[in-house]
Design an enzyme around this catalytic site. Structure first.
Site, short mmCIF file in Angstrom:
data_model
loop_
_atom_site.label_atom_id
_atom_site.label_comp_id
_atom_site.label_asym_id
_atom_site.label_seq_id
_atom_site.Cartn_x
_atom_site.Cartn_y
_atom_site.Cartn_z
N ARG A 173 0.99 -1.13 0.20
CA ARG A 173 0.18 -0.24 -0.02
C ARG A 173 0.85 1.36 -0.03
NH1 ARG A 173 -2.00 -3.61 -1.09
NH2 ARG A 173 -3.50 -4.88 -0.03
N SER A 222 -10.23 0.15 4.54
CA SER A 222 -9.33 0.05 5.71
C SER A 222 -8.91 1.40 6.20
CB SER A 222 -8.49 -1.19 5.63
OG SER A 222 -9.08 -2.30 5.26
N GLU A 292 -3.56 3.82 6.90
CA GLU A 292 -3.81 3.72 5.27
C GLU A 292 -4.21 4.84 4.73
OE1 GLU A 292 -4.52 -0.26 3.82
OE2 GLU A 292 -5.87 0.78 2.35
C1 LIG Z 1 -15.39 -0.51 0.71
C2 LIG Z 1 -13.86 -0.27 0.55
C3 LIG Z 1 -13.18 -1.24 0.36
C4 LIG Z 1 -11.76 -1.14 0.16
N1 LIG Z 1 -11.16 -2.23 -0.26
C5 LIG Z 1 -9.74 -2.07 -0.42
C6 LIG Z 1 -8.99 -3.17 -0.85
O1 LIG Z 1 -9.53 -4.43 -0.74
N2 LIG Z 1 -7.57 -3.21 -0.97
C7 LIG Z 1 -7.31 -1.82 -1.23
O2 LIG Z 1 -6.01 -1.84 -1.52
N3 LIG Z 1 -7.69 -0.82 -0.87
C8 LIG Z 1 -9.21 -0.79 -0.50
N4 LIG Z 1 -9.99 0.38 -0.43
C9 LIG Z 1 -9.19 1.51 -0.54
C10 LIG Z 1 -9.18 2.00 -1.74
O3 LIG Z 1 -10.42 1.62 -2.78
C11 LIG Z 1 -7.85 2.04 -2.69
O4 LIG Z 1 -6.97 2.61 -1.99
C12 LIG Z 1 -8.18 2.97 -4.27
O5 LIG Z 1 -6.99 2.32 -4.96
C13 LIG Z 1 -8.13 4.22 -4.12
O6 LIG Z 1 -8.40 4.87 -5.33
P1 LIG Z 1 -9.04 5.98 -5.38
O7 LIG Z 1 -9.21 6.47 -7.01
O8 LIG Z 1 -10.19 6.20 -4.80
O9 LIG Z 1 -8.32 7.15 -5.03
P2 LIG Z 1 -8.22 8.50 -3.90
O10 LIG Z 1 -8.74 8.02 -2.70
O11 LIG Z 1 -8.80 9.45 -4.57
O12 LIG Z 1 -6.72 9.10 -3.66
C14 LIG Z 1 -5.98 8.05 -2.92
C15 LIG Z 1 -4.60 8.69 -3.12
O13 LIG Z 1 -4.05 8.66 -4.33
C16 LIG Z 1 -3.65 9.80 -5.29
N5 LIG Z 1 -4.29 9.66 -6.28
C17 LIG Z 1 -5.32 8.99 -7.04
N6 LIG Z 1 -5.23 9.33 -8.25
C18 LIG Z 1 -4.05 9.49 -8.70
C19 LIG Z 1 -3.72 9.89 -9.90
N7 LIG Z 1 -4.10 9.87 -11.00
N8 LIG Z 1 -2.16 10.68 -10.03
C20 LIG Z 1 -1.43 10.49 -8.52
N9 LIG Z 1 -2.06 10.41 -7.59
C21 LIG Z 1 -3.31 9.96 -7.36
C22 LIG Z 1 -4.71 10.86 -4.40
O14 LIG Z 1 -3.99 12.11 -4.47
C23 LIG Z 1 -4.49 10.23 -2.87
O15 LIG Z 1 -3.22 10.59 -2.27
C24 LIG Z 1 -11.19 0.20 -0.17
C25 LIG Z 1 -12.26 1.32 -0.12
C26 LIG Z 1 -13.57 1.03 0.21
C27 LIG Z 1 -14.14 2.42 0.22
#
Ligand SMILES: Cc1cc2nc3c(=O)[nH]c(=O)nc-3n(C[C@H](O)[C@H](O)[C@H](O)COP(=O)(O)OP(=O)(O)OC[C@H]3O[C@@H](n4cnc5c(N)ncnc54)[C@H](O)[C@@H]3O)c2cc1C
Length: 299
Positions: A173, A222, A292
């Site tokens: 992560r 998480s 995280e």
């Molecule tokens: C119900 C639920 C279940 C989940 N289960 C998991 C799981 O099983 N495993 C897991 O790893 N995670 C899980 N997550 C967490 C999350 O879904 C992941 O971390 C996901 O990859 C985040 O993607 P996002 O587009 O929403 O990023 P965001 O939340 O929008 O951003 C997260 C970070 O990434 C940066 N970022 C986003 N896009 C870019 C880009 N294009 N360029 C540079 N920086 C960027 C942002 O600035 C921020 O710092 C879960 C979340 C929820 C709500």
């Protein structure tokens, strides 16, 4: 920062929204006003916006689908950029090139249907491809970097370059060296695999996620990373913290690793609950849980 956001908006041909409540669209359904939220539609749009921000010394925040962030009740100043409109998927043979704004699970659903394996166990992870690369998201023993070949980024000057997987250090992560870079797209090497097998795995994983996770409530997944040889949820549960509540923020009774928004939780409620969990768990188990989720704005 007293900026004339309306004047900035006029400079760009793509959607730029002013004074958007983060509470309305974030995964947690929490957060204050975002002064300026831009939706560039192409690499050129990003380049123009980023170069402008650099020249004017404006701070930039990148948002994917907000499924891993907690935005402050005070909102976000400066230029907030969404990757939402970058949504191209190209698959040739067993190599996929995917834009940052594509929903991760849409991409996985498509690869599974095409009989391409390697990431099927990440089915159901919400968020965008950019967010998944940034976080090295993963589940059930598979993570994004397992199948990643390379990814394209833009720096603060609007310059584009391609990073091979071996160009960065990646961990559970966490990927080092991505500060101030915008991920535009990523390339994955997949394995030709029996389609039925992949579909069954995907279905099974989606069922398990639904059974174990509190998907009926807003959350950002998480809250804490897995500590060495253990699970944050197991430690939190063992300290009797399931159901602990501050305001409308609650440690999920279904999965102790999640904080859920029971209605009108504020970022302050969640932040205080995070600190309380960390302190209690450390007092009882001597393990200091590492966050995280990413805090954005003032806390
Ligand atoms: C119900 C639920 C279940 C989940 N289960 C998991 C799981 O099983 N495993 C897991 O790893 N995670 C899980 N997550 C967490 C999350 O879904 C992941 O971390 C996901 O990859 C985040 O993607 P996002 O587009 O929403 O990023 P965001 O939340 O929008 O951003 C997260 C970070 O990434 C940066 N970022 C986003 N896009 C870019 C880009 N294009 N360029 C540079 N920086 C960027 C942002 O600035 C921020 O710092 C879960 C979340 C929820 C709500």
């Amino acid at each position: 920062m007293n900026l004339d956001y309306s004047a900035i908006k006029e400079k760009f041909p793509f959607d730029c929204l002013l004074n958007v409540s983060a509470k309305k669209f974030t995964s947690y359904k929490i957060g204050g006003l975002i002064d300026f939220l831009a939706y560039p539609e192409s690499e050129d749009d990003f380049k123009n916006l980023i170069a402008y921000c650099h020249n004017e010394k404006l701070p930039i925040t990148i948002l994917g689908q907000t499924t891993n962030v907690l935005i402050s009740d005070k909102g976000l100043r400066g230029i907030v950029v969404s990757t939402d409109k970058l949504n191209k998927i190209e698959i040739f043979d067993n190599i996929a090139t995917v834009s940052a704004g594509v929903l991760w699970d849409d991409f996985i659903g498509l690869t599974v249907k095409k009989g391409l394996g390697g990431l099927e166990k990440t089915s159901g992870i919400p968020g965008s491809v950019g967010g998944a690369v940034f976080m090295n998201a993963g589940a059930f023993g598979q993570e994004v970097f397992d199948s990643l070949i390379s990814f394209k980024v833009m720096n603060v000057f609007g310059e584009v370059s391609v990073f091979k997987k071996s160009d960065v250090k990646y961990f559970y992560r966490k990927v080092e060296g991505l500060d101030k870079l915008i991920i535009l797209s990523a390339e994955f090497l997949l394995k030709k695999t029996d389609k039925e097998e992949l579909l069954n795995t995907r279905e099974d994983i989606l069922r398990q996620r639904d059974k174990k996770q509190p998907l009926d409530y807003p959350s950002a997944g998480s809250v804490f990373k897995r500590p060495k040889n253990d699970y944050a949820s197991r430690l939190i549960d063992s300290c009797g913290l399931k159901g602990l509540r501050i305001g409308d923020a609650e440690v999920s009774k279904k999965h102790a690793g999640f904080i859920i928004n029971k209605g009108n939780a504020t970022a302050k409620d969640v932040f205080e609950l995070i600190n309380k969990i960390r302190d209690e768990v450390e007092k009882k188990t001597q393990v200091r849980l590492e966050l995280e989720q990413i805090l954005m704005g003032e806390f």
